[in-house]
Design an enzyme around this catalytic site. Structure first.
Site, PDB file in Angstrom:
ATOM      1  N   SER A 147       0.851  -1.188   0.000  1.00  0.00           N
ATOM      2  CA  SER A 147       0.000   0.000   0.000  1.00  0.00           C
ATOM      3  C   SER A 147       0.886   1.236   0.000  1.00  0.00           C
ATOM      4  CB  SER A 147      -0.881   0.015   1.250  1.00  0.00           C
ATOM      5  OG  SER A 147      -0.085   0.207   2.409  1.00  0.00           O
ATOM      6  N   ASP A 148       0.367   2.344  -0.504  1.00  0.00           N
ATOM      7  CA  ASP A 148       1.025   3.609  -0.218  1.00  0.00           C
ATOM      8  C   ASP A 148       0.837   3.850   1.288  1.00  0.00           C
ATOM      9  OD1 ASP A 148       2.309   6.069  -0.342  1.00  0.00           O
ATOM     10  OD2 ASP A 148       1.264   6.718  -2.148  1.00  0.00           O
ATOM     11  N   TRP A 149       1.550   4.824   1.836  1.00  0.00           N
ATOM     12  CA  TRP A 149       1.568   4.995   3.298  1.00  0.00           C
ATOM     13  C   TRP A 149       0.197   5.423   3.829  1.00  0.00           C
ATOM     14  CZ3 TRP A 149       5.365   2.702   1.608  1.00  0.00           C
ATOM     15  CH2 TRP A 149       6.419   2.288   2.415  1.00  0.00           C
ATOM     16  N   LEU A 150      -0.420   4.508   4.577  1.00  0.00           N
ATOM     17  CA  LEU A 150      -1.759   4.698   5.139  1.00  0.00           C
ATOM     18  C   LEU A 150      -2.840   4.694   4.062  1.00  0.00           C
ATOM     19  CD1 LEU A 150      -0.898   7.488   7.758  1.00  0.00           C
ATOM     20  CD2 LEU A 150      -0.933   5.019   8.114  1.00  0.00           C
ATOM     21  N   ALA A 151      -2.564   4.054   2.936  1.00  0.00           N
ATOM     22  CA  ALA A 151      -3.578   3.948   1.880  1.00  0.00           C
ATOM     23  C   ALA A 151      -4.488   2.744   2.091  1.00  0.00           C
ATOM     24  CB  ALA A 151      -2.910   3.847   0.509  1.00  0.00           C
TER      25      ALA A 151
END
Ligand SMILES: *[C@@H]1O[C@H](CO)[C@@H](O)[C@H](O)[C@H]1NC(C)=O
Ligand SMILES: *[C@@H]1O[C@H](CO)[C@@H](O)[C@H](O)[C@H]1NC(C)=O
Ligand SMILES: *[C@@H]1O[C@H](CO)[C@@H](O)[C@H](O)[C@H]1NC(C)=O
Ligand SMILES: *[C@@H]1O[C@H](CO)[C@@H](O)[C@H](O)[C@H]1NC(C)=O
Ligand SMILES: *[C@@H]1O[C@H](CO)[C@@H](O)[C@H](O)[C@H]1NC(C)=O
Ligand SMILES: *[C@@H]1O[C@H](CO)[C@@H](O)[C@H](O)[C@H]1NC(C)=O
Ligand SMILES: *[C@@H]1O[C@H](CO)[C@@H](O)[C@H](O)[C@H]1NC(C)=O
Ligand SMILES: *[C@@H]1O[C@H](CO)[C@@H](O)[C@H](O)[C@H]1NC(C)=O
Ligand SMILES: *[C@@H]1O[C@H](CO)[C@@H](O)[C@H](O)[C@H]1NC(C)=O
Ligand SMILES: *[C@@H]1O[C@H](CO)[C@@H](O)[C@H](O)[C@H]1NC(C)=O
Ligand SMILES: *[C@@H]1O[C@H](CO)[C@@H](O)[C@H](O)[C@H]1NC(C)=O
Length: 869
Positions: A277-281
């Site tokens: 995932s992208d960061w906190l996605a």
């Protein structure tokens, strides 16, 4: 507000999140595609899968779930730190930004970003920079390099992060991305191609407590022919990791969009590595798992990431014990991660991290995200910025410099020219070159945009440093307002530096929240006024622009005293000497625009404007289809200020004596794909609950994310396994599929990459000065086909060595089957619309300077033909 908050919370958290779509225009569907394909079916990865699956078969449940997620934000030295399985010698993996160099570190090189690399049109430099970046990440002990970025593609000229990628064309992005990947991975670092997909603006990209992330609504053909293209090239190069984007596509978040990950990426493109995932996605647990996500970064939940909660880790252990997630899904994710690790040889004494993204100090908290943390040495200041790397960076900065205009041979400068230099962009940020965190300000020489894609400068060789070390006769006015004391004198050459910045959404600079919302496409700091004022007083004015992307020049472009304009893009640390080499004519400029420069922002399609605030999910519908950047300008017959690919030299070149040779005969439909090879077999038996119990007397760090459960919780989950069933999304199945016709190996059906035509062209330097030339190859589809295609599309390019006056070099370029195909939505395959048709294969110096046409029907080439646009 509160009710909205609750509604949003429940749509995010509930399992229904996977098919709940808000406000998406009719016709855009997020079709289910299950199950997640097991990796390991291409022969080039089978040995790594064999090694990985042997380990996985021996791991406990808590060890496996530990590997699939980060240990929490700020819970280690790197921006992402996975859990380990030390019993099996699997260390924590260090994941670190960013695409232009090691972020938040020291003794690293701040390479020029992607947009500058794209402007070189130089495949050797693209690869050399990848190798150098790989060496620096490896030297700092980073396992996973979070680059290259090939999305955003550059659909929106104001988009904040376009500069991290290689230019507003899928083929330029494709070469830039894949050559970077090959370079980075050649030294054993896992590269991460990102952001998958449709992340074309910064604002509203993230899912939050109050609003779902923006939905990029993209039709299937446009997705394949534009946005997916560079990802296909990256997968074809064997990329080890893919990062999914924050936004949604067709209303379904990229982090849990089964059609995107399971179908397009893992089955059709045959991606064998792991998806993070992208960061906190990540916005859900089980749904994202089933949709094909393999790694949660940095491990925390997206809504309030500071409390030590995760959708995975201990929840993933629970979801396996209670039977919600099939065991083979977890095993496949872990095997993918470990296979990438083996594929790059990281099992062979790979260095551990020896820097900290959290501090510039030698010592600090080991877990800065914990309230109370042990402290220790976190930064060994390992030197990775060699002078060879600086030379690669400098050559890229130099060979990217794009000469737009040069009247009266005003450039190159004579050695003794008397210079008056204007603009704060000419000199280093007076507050310090790294005074703004993540380069979140526009002060002094602009070497890169801002955000997670930035790096700290080891030094900044500014243009003024360059003039100084040349011994130039210059006076510098370090101001963006025209000074009254510059004393214009006949014979003076005025040089004006202006810039335009953008970056990532979490920092707002001068009212631009990542995207250029307030600056628009204009120069920052009243740069246009400065140029006009200088041009009013001086007769020979040279404008030098550091910019993240397209910038309007109209306010002063045609003033008679503005004799030369150079786009120096974003030079990273090497702004000075690289520019001097061009200004003083040691080399001729050889960069070309990796995007169009318009005369007015209204020349772009309206649908490529930034989407503003909307209640509910903002909708961004890609209704212009294939017609972005030059494809749009050509179709609408809008003359830009400077066309895509434009770039002058101090010398002149001809493109002659071309030949076209057909290689692989075309068929309307590509030959049948090879079947998938064998993948590891995984047990479907739910492991005993005891595999997830906390070990006795474990010293927990508060907020650290662990994969263990309390005994009672683990037992309860195991007991639930037989009593309740998980509400699987519509279309769910756990039977592995054979894969679509368009797949076959990494990148898709291998036949797509068969060479249909080889083209050779003789490039001759017909001037007196030496220089390098670029041959750009554009394909024009035959007339009379029943499918609409852009007039011309870039398909390949090559750059000569430095040629002396009179010297020639033969360049080889090629056209593949995919290059002459269109994505047929009905057939779900790449189709050659006219096998016998006469494709125009155009070769020249820019998209609007094509005078050489090779026809595929006659297999001959003609010179002096009228350019198609
Ligand atoms: C988005 O919707 C379009 C139109 O129905 C469809 O063709 C396309 O495959 C969808 N894309 C994704 C990624 O679901
Ligand atoms: C599995 O683990 C055991 C003990 O930890 C070890 O003896 C064995 O060699 C391992 N097997 C594999 C295939 O790694
Ligand atoms: C998970 O990783 C952390 C960090 O390396 C480690 O402390 C912990 O022991 C690991 N858990 C398991 C089950 O191995
Ligand atoms: C490497 O970086 C340091 C600062 O971090 C700088 O002082 C040094 O000059 C750089 N070395 C090279 C070869 O660029
Ligand atoms: C199993 O655990 C997961 C993760 O906490 C949860 O989302 C799911 O609802 C549970 N399933 C059942 C059937 O209890
Ligand atoms: C840092 O990297 C160097 C060079 O790769 C390596 O020798 C060293 O062991 C690393 N330091 C630590 C603490 O891992
Ligand atoms: C950089 O360019 C110079 C020519 O100016 C060349 O001699 C050198 O080999 C190049 N180095 C790299 C790493 O590209
Ligand atoms: C410079 O070039 C412009 C346009 O090419 C021309 O109009 C002008 O007369 C030239 N000026 C000089 C001093 O030669
Ligand atoms: C610079 O030197 C050249 C000869 O090399 C001469 O023609 C020219 O007038 C000089 N220009 C200035 C500004 O001194
Ligand atoms: C710089 O140029 C000015 C104007 O042409 C001249 O008077 C002066 O002598 C020059 N200075 C040097 C150091 O060449
Ligand atoms: C190009 O072709 C012409 C004949 O058409 C020939 O005279 C010439 O030598 C060729 N030039 C090169 C560089 O091959």
């Amino acid at each position: 507000m509160l009710s909205l908050l609750i509604v949003t919370l429940s749509t995010c958290a509930a399992s229904a999140a996977i098919d709940k779509r808000l406000d998406v225009p009719a016709g855009y569907v997020a079709a289910p595609y299950y199950p997640a394909p097991h990796g390991g079916w291409t022969s080039d990865w089978s040995e790594s899968y064999r090694k990985a699956s042997l380990i996985v078969s021996n791991l406990t449940l808590a060890e496996k779930t530990n590997i699939t997620a980060g240990s929490g934000i700020f819970m280690g030295r790197c921006v992402g730190n996975t859990g380990s399985a030390l019993r099996a010698d699997i260390p924590q993996l260090c994941l670190q930004d960013g695409p232009l160099g090691v972020r938040n570190s020291d003794h690293n090189t701040a390479f020029p970003p992607g947009i500058t690399v794209g402007a070189t049109f130089d495949k050797d430099l693209m690869h050399a920079r990848g190798v150098a970046i790989g060496e620096e990440f490896r030297g700092k002990g980073v396992n996973v390099h979070l680059g290259p970025s090939v999305g955003p593609l550059g659909r929106k000229p104001r988009g904040g992060r376009n500069w991290e990628g290689f230019g507003a064309d899928p083929v330029l992005q494709g070469f830039g991305g894949s050559l970077t990947i090959e370079g980075v991975q050649s030294v054993g670092v896992i590269a991460t191609i990102k952001h998958f997909i449709g992340n074309e603006q910064e604002q509203y990209r993230m899912y939050s407590l109050v609003q779902p992330g923006i939905s990029s609504n993209i039709d299937d053909r446009t997705l394949h022919e534009l946005y997916l293209w560079p990802f296909a090239e990256g997968v074809r190069s064997g990329v080890g990791a893919v990062m999914v984007a924050y936004n949604a596509v067709n209303g379904s978040a990229c982090s849990q969009n089964s059609y995107l990950i399971n179908n397009l990426l893992k089955d059709e493109l045959g991606f064998q590595g792991f998806v993070m995932s992208d960061w906190l996605a990540q916005i859900s647990g089980v749904p994202s798992t089933l949709a094909g996500l393999d790694m949660s970064m940095p491990g925390d939940i997206n809504t309030i990431p500071l409390l030590g909660n995760s959708y995975w880790m201990y929840e993933y252990s629970r979801a396996i014990l209670n039977g919600s997630v099939p065991v083979d899904r977890l095993d496949d994710s872990v095997t993918r991660i470990l296979a990438a690790w083996f594929q790059m040889g990281q099992d062979q004494s790979y260095p551990e991290p020896n820097f900290s993204t959290n501090t510039q100090d030698a010592e600090g908290p080991l877990y800065p995200g914990a309230l109370v943390s042990p402290t220790g040495v976190v930064n060994e200041f390992v030197v990775v910025n060699t002078s060879e790397h600086a030379e690669v960076a400098r050559n890229i900065s130099r060979d990217a410099i794009t000469l737009l205009k040069n009247n009266n041979g005003s450039l190159p400068l004579t050695r003794n020219a008397t210079l008056k230099v204007f603009g704060t962009d000419a000199e280093k940020n007076p507050d310090g070159i790294n005074s703004c965190s993540d380069q979140g300000c526009d002060k002094g020489t602009l070497g890169m945009g801002w955000g997670s894609g930035s790096a700290r400068y080891p030094y900044m060789d500014s243009p003024i440093d360059g003039f100084k070390s040349r011994g130039a006769n210059y006076t510098f006015f370090n101001t963006d307002s025209f000074p009254s004391n510059s004393n214009p004198t006949t014979g003076d050459t005025a040089i004006v530096f202006i810039n335009a910045d953008s970056g990532e959404n979490y920092i707002t600079v001068e009212n631009n929240p990542g995207d250029r919302t307030s600056a628009n496409l204009n120069a920052w700091h009243n740069g246009d006024q400065l140029v006009k004022d200088v041009a009013a007083k001086y007769t020979n004015v040279i404008v030098i622009i550091h910019t993240v992307g397209p910038i309007l020049l109209e306010a002063w472009h045609d003033l008679p005293s503005v004799s030369a304009i150079l786009i120096a893009h974003l030079p990273g640390q090497e702004a000075g000497d690289a520019l001097m080499q061009v200004l003083y004519g040691d080399v001729s400029p050889s960069g070309h625009l990796p995007y169009t420069i318009p005369k007015s922002e209204s020349d772009y399609p309206a649908s490529a404007s930034l989407v503003g605030f909307e209640l509910g999910q903002p909708q961004d519908t890609f209704s212009e289809g294939l017609y972005i950047d030059y494809r749009h300008f050509n179709k609408e017959a809008i003359t830009p200020r400077y066309a895509f690919g434009h770039g002058l030299s101090y010398t002149t070149f001809t493109y002659t004596n071309a030949t076209i040779t057909s290689v692989t005969p075309l068929t309307a439909i590509p030959p049948t794909r090879p079947a998938k090879g064998a993948t590891p077999s995984y047990s479907t038996a739910i492991p005993p609950a005891s595999e997830a119990y906390w070990p006795a007397n474990f010293n927990r760090i508060w907020r650290y994310l662990y994969s263990w459960l309390e005994k009672a919780d683990a037992d309860a989950a195991a007991a639930a396994a037989n009593t309740s069933t998980y509400p699987y999304p519509a279309g769910y199945s756990n039977v592995q599929k054979a894969g679509p016709a368009a797949g076959g190996v990494q990148g898709g059906n291998p036949a797509l990459f068969d060479i249909a035509y080889n083209i050779s062209v003789v490039v001759t330097n017909t001037g007196r000065r030496s220089g390098k030339a670029v041959a750009q190859l554009y394909v024009q589809y035959p007339t009379g086909i029943d499918v609409d295609t852009p007039i011309i599309q870039l398909r390949d390019f090559a750059k000569t060595a430095e040629l002396a006056g009179g010297e020639s070099q033969t360049l080889e370029v090629r056209v593949t089957r995919k290059d002459v195909s269109v994505w047929d939505v009905g057939r779900q395959n790449w189709v050659v619309p006219s096998v016998e048709g006469d494709y125009g294969v155009w070769v020249g110096a820019a998209s609007d300077a094509l005078a050489l046409r090779c026809g595929t029907a006659s297999e001959t080439c003609e010179e002096g033909v009228a350019s198609p646009v």
